[in-house]
Design a protein around this motif. Structure first.
Motif, PDB file in Angstrom:
ATOM      1  N   VAL A   1      39.369  28.831  26.087  1.00  0.00           N
ATOM      2  CA  VAL A   1      39.437  30.212  26.577  1.00  0.00           C
ATOM      3  C   VAL A   1      39.205  30.280  28.075  1.00  0.00           C
ATOM      4  N   VAL A   2      38.225  29.527  28.568  1.00  0.00           N
ATOM      5  CA  VAL A   2      37.843  29.614  29.976  1.00  0.00           C
ATOM      6  C   VAL A   2      38.812  28.814  30.844  1.00  0.00           C
ATOM      7  N   VAL A   3      39.364  29.470  31.836  1.00  0.00           N
ATOM      8  CA  VAL A   3      40.282  28.834  32.783  1.00  0.00           C
ATOM      9  C   VAL A   3      39.512  28.296  33.988  1.00  0.00           C
TER      10      VAL A   3
ATOM     11  N   VAL B   1      50.710  40.878  37.859  1.00  0.00           N
ATOM     12  CA  VAL B   1      52.093  40.586  38.224  1.00  0.00           C
ATOM     13  C   VAL B   1      52.765  39.967  37.000  1.00  0.00           C
ATOM     14  N   ASN B   2      53.769  40.683  36.477  1.00  0.00           N
ATOM     15  CA  ASN B   2      54.432  40.218  35.245  1.00  0.00           C
ATOM     16  C   ASN B   2      53.421  39.894  34.142  1.00  0.00           C
ATOM     17  N   ASP B   3      52.474  40.818  33.920  1.00  0.00           N
ATOM     18  CA  ASP B   3      51.497  40.725  32.820  1.00  0.00           C
ATOM     19  C   ASP B   3      50.434  39.650  33.000  1.00  0.00           C
ATOM     20  N   GLN B   4      50.266  39.123  34.214  1.00  0.00           N
ATOM     21  CA  GLN B   4      49.188  38.175  34.470  1.00  0.00           C
ATOM     22  C   GLN B   4      48.324  38.693  35.609  1.00  0.00           C
ATOM     23  N   VAL B   5      46.997  38.689  35.388  1.00  0.00           N
ATOM     24  CA  VAL B   5      46.078  39.167  36.415  1.00  0.00           C
ATOM     25  C   VAL B   5      46.109  38.226  37.616  1.00  0.00           C
ATOM     26  N   VAL B   6      46.233  38.811  38.808  1.00  0.00           N
ATOM     27  CA  VAL B   6      46.303  38.036  40.056  1.00  0.00           C
ATOM     28  C   VAL B   6      45.281  38.603  41.041  1.00  0.00           C
TER      29      VAL B   6
ATOM     30  N   SER C   1      30.246  33.108  40.861  1.00  0.00           N
ATOM     31  CA  SER C   1      31.186  33.891  41.662  1.00  0.00           C
ATOM     32  C   SER C   1      32.514  34.156  40.967  1.00  0.00           C
ATOM     33  N   VAL C   2      32.959  33.242  40.097  1.00  0.00           N
ATOM     34  CA  VAL C   2      34.273  33.394  39.471  1.00  0.00           C
ATOM     35  C   VAL C   2      34.188  33.109  37.976  1.00  0.00           C
TER      36      VAL C   2
ATOM     37  N   MET D   1      42.635  36.673  32.659  1.00  0.00           N
ATOM     38  CA  MET D   1      41.848  37.626  33.438  1.00  0.00           C
ATOM     39  C   MET D   1      40.982  36.824  34.409  1.00  0.00           C
ATOM     40  N   ARG D   2      40.935  37.256  35.651  1.00  0.00           N
ATOM     41  CA  ARG D   2      40.118  36.541  36.641  1.00  0.00           C
ATOM     42  C   ARG D   2      39.259  37.531  37.412  1.00  0.00           C
TER      43      ARG D   2
END
Length: 295
Positions: free
Chosen positions: A151-153, A36-41, A256-257, A269-270
């Protein structure tokens, strides 16, 4: 696709992609293929506002049967994201060099291009399943590793542990050291070793076991395993760190994530893998519906 009116993401996709089944559309979200608007959701209920753009990322379809159980979740020119099965080493050791995720993926890459290579970015224990990322160029590997904390969210795990964890949420802070026999342990002295911070949330509990969502603030060797032992709730199947019970026939730990900034585009990226069905063996079937993974 342009959003024509305010709403939420899943209903919008079901309408826009009406030729796909509901499960296929949900799979696109789960595997990080919707932007959505260039962000992975990945959230089904992500709010949409009129005028936003929704895009679908292509995903390479590779059968896990062809890759010894390894499932490719995402691939582009820079990174390769996989779902690693339990029982598979991330990379070679002195005693095992062939049957590893690294070797399997190296062979996969060379089938496409004999000159292709992959590079280890981080590791999962042999008996831990879940999301893992590799780099496709050494420069990308170095960029990711040198700025890993930035880097890691998000890194989240699911853990089945022994006993009934009483607190709904908690944070474990300790200092980890490694013995001469390569066993990690907690130092009694503050500042002596590597600082390890783990947050957990109880998703479900019975009299014998608890299911936790675990988030890492630091990434130390065997961090979750040794810290869960320290609070009296070792991960099931983990006799190395105090477990007595083995109801799964494997370690009860699943990555898991994994969410991160793409090394080239900087887009978030998620990736979130399916809940391991084997984990539900320790809970009665009629309670399955109450086991929910909160985003």
């Amino acid at each position: 696709m342009t959003v024509s009116e305010n709403g939420t993401l899943l209903p919008f996709l079901l309408t826009a992609l009406s030729t796909m089944g509901r499960n296929k559309v949900k799979s696109l979200l789960t595997h990080g293929q919707v932007m959505v608007n260039d962000q992975v959701v990945t959230r089904h209920d992500h709010p949409l506002v009129q005028g936003q753009t929704v895009s679908i990322l292509a995903m390479r379809k590779v059968s896990s049967d062809d890759l010894d159980g390894v499932q490719i979740l995402f691939e582009d020119d820079d990174v390769l994201v996989i779902d690693k099965p339990a029982g598979l080493l991330s990379m070679g050791t002195d005693t095992e060099k062939e049957h590893t995720a690294y070797r399997i993926l190296s062979d996969y890459m060379r089938m496409k291009n004999p000159k292709s290579r992959i590079f280890i970015v981080h590791r999962l224990d042999r008996d831990t399943s879940g999301v893992m990322m590799f780099a496709k160029r050494e420069s990308v590997q170095q960029k990711l590793q040198n700025a890993w904390k930035d880097v890691v969210v998000e890194r989240a795990y699911l853990a089945v542990v022994e006993g009934r964890v009483q607190q709904d949420t908690g944070t474990i802070i300790s200092w980890l050291k490694e013995s001469k026999t390569l066993i990690m342990y907690i130092s009694r002295k503050e500042g002596d070793g590597q600082k390890a911070i783990t947050h957990y949330e109880v998703l479900h509990r019975t009299g014998e076991y608890s299911l936790l969502k675990v988030q890492l603030e630091t990434g130390r060797k065997n961090q979750i395993r040794v810290q869960m032992q320290s609070i009296g709730h070792p991960v099931v199947g983990d006799d190395r760190y105090g477990a007595i019970k083995d109801p799964l026939g494997r370690l009860g730990l699943h990555a898991s994530v994994l969410s991160f900034h793409h090394p080239t585009t900087d887009k978030v990226m998620r990736f979130e893998t399916d809940f391991p069905s084997a984990f539900l063996r320790v809970f009665s079937y009629d309670q399955k519906a109450s086991v929910t993974i909160k985003s």
